[in-house]
Design a protein around this motif. Structure first.
Motif, PDB file in Angstrom:
ATOM      1  N   PHE A  13      51.534  47.548 100.893  1.00  0.00           N
ATOM      2  CA  PHE A  13      52.793  47.780 100.190  1.00  0.00           C
ATOM      3  C   PHE A  13      52.493  48.435  98.846  1.00  0.00           C
ATOM      4  N   MET A  14      53.196  49.533  98.553  1.00  0.00           N
ATOM      5  CA  MET A  14      52.990  50.224  97.282  1.00  0.00           C
ATOM      6  C   MET A  14      54.159  49.919  96.362  1.00  0.00           C
ATOM      7  N   VAL A  15      53.850  49.488  95.140  1.00  0.00           N
ATOM      8  CA  VAL A  15      54.906  49.127  94.180  1.00  0.00           C
ATOM      9  C   VAL A  15      54.598  49.739  92.822  1.00  0.00           C
ATOM     10  N   ASP A  16      55.653  50.116  92.103  1.00  0.00           N
ATOM     11  CA  ASP A  16      55.486  50.604  90.733  1.00  0.00           C
ATOM     12  C   ASP A  16      55.119  49.449  89.797  1.00  0.00           C
ATOM     13  N   ASP A  17      55.670  48.266  90.089  1.00  0.00           N
ATOM     14  CA  ASP A  17      55.369  47.087  89.273  1.00  0.00           C
ATOM     15  C   ASP A  17      55.792  45.850  90.054  1.00  0.00           C
ATOM     16  N   ALA A  18      55.592  44.677  89.450  1.00  0.00           N
ATOM     17  CA  ALA A  18      55.832  43.407  90.142  1.00  0.00           C
ATOM     18  C   ALA A  18      57.282  43.226  90.568  1.00  0.00           C
ATOM     19  N   SER A  19      58.224  43.888  89.888  1.00  0.00           N
ATOM     20  CA  SER A  19      59.643  43.701  90.213  1.00  0.00           C
ATOM     21  C   SER A  19      59.979  44.194  91.621  1.00  0.00           C
ATOM     22  N   GLU A  20      59.121  45.045  92.183  1.00  0.00           N
ATOM     23  CA  GLU A  20      59.390  45.601  93.512  1.00  0.00           C
ATOM     24  C   GLU A  20      58.802  44.755  94.643  1.00  0.00           C
ATOM     25  N   LEU A  21      58.038  43.714  94.311  1.00  0.00           N
ATOM     26  CA  LEU A  21      57.466  42.846  95.342  1.00  0.00           C
ATOM     27  C   LEU A  21      58.575  42.085  96.065  1.00  0.00           C
ATOM     28  N   ARG A  22      58.404  41.862  97.358  1.00  0.00           N
ATOM     29  CA  ARG A  22      59.363  41.105  98.159  1.00  0.00           C
ATOM     30  C   ARG A  22      58.665  39.884  98.750  1.00  0.00           C
ATOM     31  N   ASP A  23      59.254  38.718  98.570  1.00  0.00           N
ATOM     32  CA  ASP A  23      58.639  37.471  99.035  1.00  0.00           C
ATOM     33  C   ASP A  23      58.286  37.530 100.519  1.00  0.00           C
ATOM     34  N   GLU A  24      59.168  38.138 101.317  1.00  0.00           N
ATOM     35  CA  GLU A  24      58.958  38.128 102.777  1.00  0.00           C
ATOM     36  C   GLU A  24      57.704  38.893 103.205  1.00  0.00           C
ATOM     37  N   TRP A  25      57.208  39.791 102.348  1.00  0.00           N
ATOM     38  CA  TRP A  25      55.978  40.515 102.698  1.00  0.00           C
ATOM     39  C   TRP A  25      54.799  39.564 102.884  1.00  0.00           C
ATOM     40  N   PHE A  26      54.866  38.415 102.239  1.00  0.00           N
ATOM     41  CA  PHE A  26      53.690  37.549 102.163  1.00  0.00           C
ATOM     42  C   PHE A  26      53.826  36.270 102.990  1.00  0.00           C
ATOM     43  N   ALA A  27      54.878  36.176 103.777  1.00  0.00           N
ATOM     44  CA  ALA A  27      55.063  34.995 104.616  1.00  0.00           C
ATOM     45  C   ALA A  27      53.900  34.878 105.600  1.00  0.00           C
ATOM     46  N   GLY A  28      53.213  33.734 105.568  1.00  0.00           N
ATOM     47  CA  GLY A  28      52.097  33.529 106.479  1.00  0.00           C
ATOM     48  C   GLY A  28      50.848  34.306 106.139  1.00  0.00           C
ATOM     49  N   ARG A  29      50.807  34.932 104.958  1.00  0.00           N
ATOM     50  CA  ARG A  29      49.630  35.728 104.546  1.00  0.00           C
ATOM     51  C   ARG A  29      48.964  35.029 103.366  1.00  0.00           C
ATOM     52  N   ALA A  30      47.879  34.340 103.658  1.00  0.00           N
ATOM     53  CA  ALA A  30      47.253  33.462 102.671  1.00  0.00           C
ATOM     54  C   ALA A  30      46.443  34.221 101.640  1.00  0.00           C
ATOM     55  N   ARG A  31      45.860  35.333 102.035  1.00  0.00           N
ATOM     56  CA  ARG A  31      44.959  36.056 101.126  1.00  0.00           C
ATOM     57  C   ARG A  31      45.478  37.480 100.944  1.00  0.00           C
ATOM     58  N   VAL A  32      45.776  37.842  99.713  1.00  0.00           N
ATOM     59  CA  VAL A  32      46.363  39.158  99.408  1.00  0.00           C
ATOM     60  C   VAL A  32      45.406  39.939  98.517  1.00  0.00           C
ATOM     61  N   GLY A  33      45.158  41.174  98.901  1.00  0.00           N
ATOM     62  CA  GLY A  33      44.333  42.070  98.089  1.00  0.00           C
ATOM     63  C   GLY A  33      45.208  42.922  97.191  1.00  0.00           C
ATOM     64  N   VAL A  34      44.737  43.208  95.985  1.00  0.00           N
ATOM     65  CA  VAL A  34      45.494  44.036  95.040  1.00  0.00           C
ATOM     66  C   VAL A  34      44.592  45.132  94.504  1.00  0.00           C
ATOM     67  N   THR A  35      45.101  46.363  94.499  1.00  0.00           N
ATOM     68  CA  THR A  35      44.399  47.474  93.876  1.00  0.00           C
ATOM     69  C   THR A  35      45.421  48.325  93.130  1.00  0.00           C
ATOM     70  N   ALA A  36      44.948  49.373  92.465  1.00  0.00           N
ATOM     71  CA  ALA A  36      45.850  50.252  91.722  1.00  0.00           C
ATOM     72  C   ALA A  36      45.314  51.670  91.751  1.00  0.00           C
ATOM     73  N   GLY A  37      46.221  52.628  91.825  1.00  0.00           N
ATOM     74  CA  GLY A  37      45.834  54.022  91.761  1.00  0.00           C
ATOM     75  C   GLY A  37      45.280  54.389  90.391  1.00  0.00           C
ATOM     76  N   ALA A  38      44.675  55.552  90.309  1.00  0.00           N
ATOM     77  CA  ALA A  38      43.952  55.953  89.095  1.00  0.00           C
ATOM     78  C   ALA A  38      44.858  56.215  87.903  1.00  0.00           C
ATOM     79  N   SER A  39      46.173  56.267  88.120  1.00  0.00           N
ATOM     80  CA  SER A  39      47.091  56.484  86.987  1.00  0.00           C
ATOM     81  C   SER A  39      47.915  55.248  86.652  1.00  0.00           C
ATOM     82  N   ALA A  40      47.557  54.087  87.227  1.00  0.00           N
ATOM     83  CA  ALA A  40      48.325  52.860  86.994  1.00  0.00           C
ATOM     84  C   ALA A  40      47.628  51.958  85.982  1.00  0.00           C
ATOM     85  N   PRO A  41      48.339  51.548  84.910  1.00  0.00           N
ATOM     86  CA  PRO A  41      47.734  50.680  83.893  1.00  0.00           C
ATOM     87  C   PRO A  41      47.436  49.280  84.414  1.00  0.00           C
ATOM     88  N   GLU A  42      46.418  48.651  83.851  1.00  0.00           N
ATOM     89  CA  GLU A  42      45.989  47.321  84.282  1.00  0.00           C
ATOM     90  C   GLU A  42      47.062  46.251  84.034  1.00  0.00           C
TER      91      GLU A  42
END
Length: 316
Positions: free
Chosen positions: A248-277
């Protein structure tokens, strides 16, 4: 038998992720120009493809334009990290702007190679995405003689004027795997084509894709932080999906949807080269709110590249 977890338990952070040296430099050029010359500073095209970065610089006095006739005489103009054509460079000089070029040095390297080989009589096949500003800038280094291919099917349609002197160049933010596949097709059709000494895909693009490959084997879902206009960010999402992981690609945390993570215990996070930490950390906080109790960074390449600022903006 225990039931499957219904919420996030662990977050894995890809390493490296986020800003690269070219993006750091481009943003700093605009910030320094604002400090030194005052607002407004005009920037041709988004300095980097990230909504938050652009909006922050707008608030500080940067005005983003596409056409040079939007810039008043005598103004300070910055070229974006993606590079510009020779025609735009000439027009900006003719209009007498104070110009600072924030083109990523790794894109400039491609421009230099194109100019050098053109003088030796070469034509070019460019692998890239039509309409992307980096592709337009590179193709605009010459009046003609650069043939764009976006996929393997395009390779069969290329009709160069001659094949004795033919070279291949690449957009710096492509999928490494896709570029390799298209390059193979180019070489199969034009066996004597000249390749660059070092691949044009930049170190940061390669490193972030390698990190996603490593991470995807260990997670149930991947969140990629970055804006839809960012080529390298889109490639990260596609890569995770190709490896069989929901991404799932998001501009920021406000775009996250709870249902994306139902039953998903381990989530990986990365960011493109133009996204601030700080946007990554916002996503991490949201995942903690969904139940994550552990956050850890994976091992990865530590990037130390730093590019110098243009003359006139360095700290005296």
């Amino acid at each position: 038998m225990p039931s499957a977890p219904t919420s996030v338990q662990e977050v894995l952070l890809a390493e490296p992720r986020g800003f690269c040296a070219g993006v750091d430099r481009a943003i700093e050029i605009v910030e320094r120009a604002l400090e030194k010359f005052g607002r407004p500073i005009y920037v041709r095209h988004e300095i980097v493809h990230n909504t938050h970065v652009v909006n922050d610089l707008k608030a500080r006095g940067a005005i983003f334009i596409e056409e040079l006739d939007e810039v008043p005489p005598g103004a300070t103009l910055v070229f974006s990290a993606h590079g510009v054509s020779q025609a735009i460079q000439r027009e900006a000089q003719r209009r007498g702007f104070r110009i600072f070029d924030a083109t990523c040095p790794l894109v400039s390297k491609v421009h230099v190679e194109v100019a050098k080989l053109h003088k030796e009589g070469y034509e070019f096949i460019m692998i890239g995405h039509k309409g992307h500003p980096e592709v337009e800038g590179t193709m605009g280094q010459l009046d003609s003689g650069i043939h764009l291919v976006e996929d393997v099917a395009d390779v069969a349609k290329v009709q160069p004027a001659q094949t004795d002197k033919l070279a291949v160049v690449t957009q710096t933010t492509l999928s490494v795997d896709d570029a390799a596949e298209i390059t193979a097709a180019v070489k199969a059709r034009f066996p004597n084509i000249r390749e660059p000494k070092q691949q044009d895909i930049c170190y940061a693009t390669q490193n972030r894709q390698d990190a996603v490959k490593l991470m995807s084997r260990q997670v149930d879902a991947v969140v990629v932080v970055g804006s839809p206009t960012s080529s390298n960010t889109n490639r990260l999402r596609e890569l995770a999906e190709r490896l069989g992981v929901p991404a799932f690609m998001v501009d920021d945390a406000s775009e996250l949807r709870d249902e994306w993570f139902a039953g998903r215990a381990r989530v990986g996070v990365t960011a493109g080269a133009s996204a601030p930490e700080d946007l990554v950390q916002g996503v991490v906080q949201r995942l903690k709110a969904l139940g994550a109790v552990s956050v850890r960074s994976l091992d990865g390449i530590r990037e130390t590249t730093k590019f110098p600022l243009p003359k006139g903006l360095k700290i005296e």
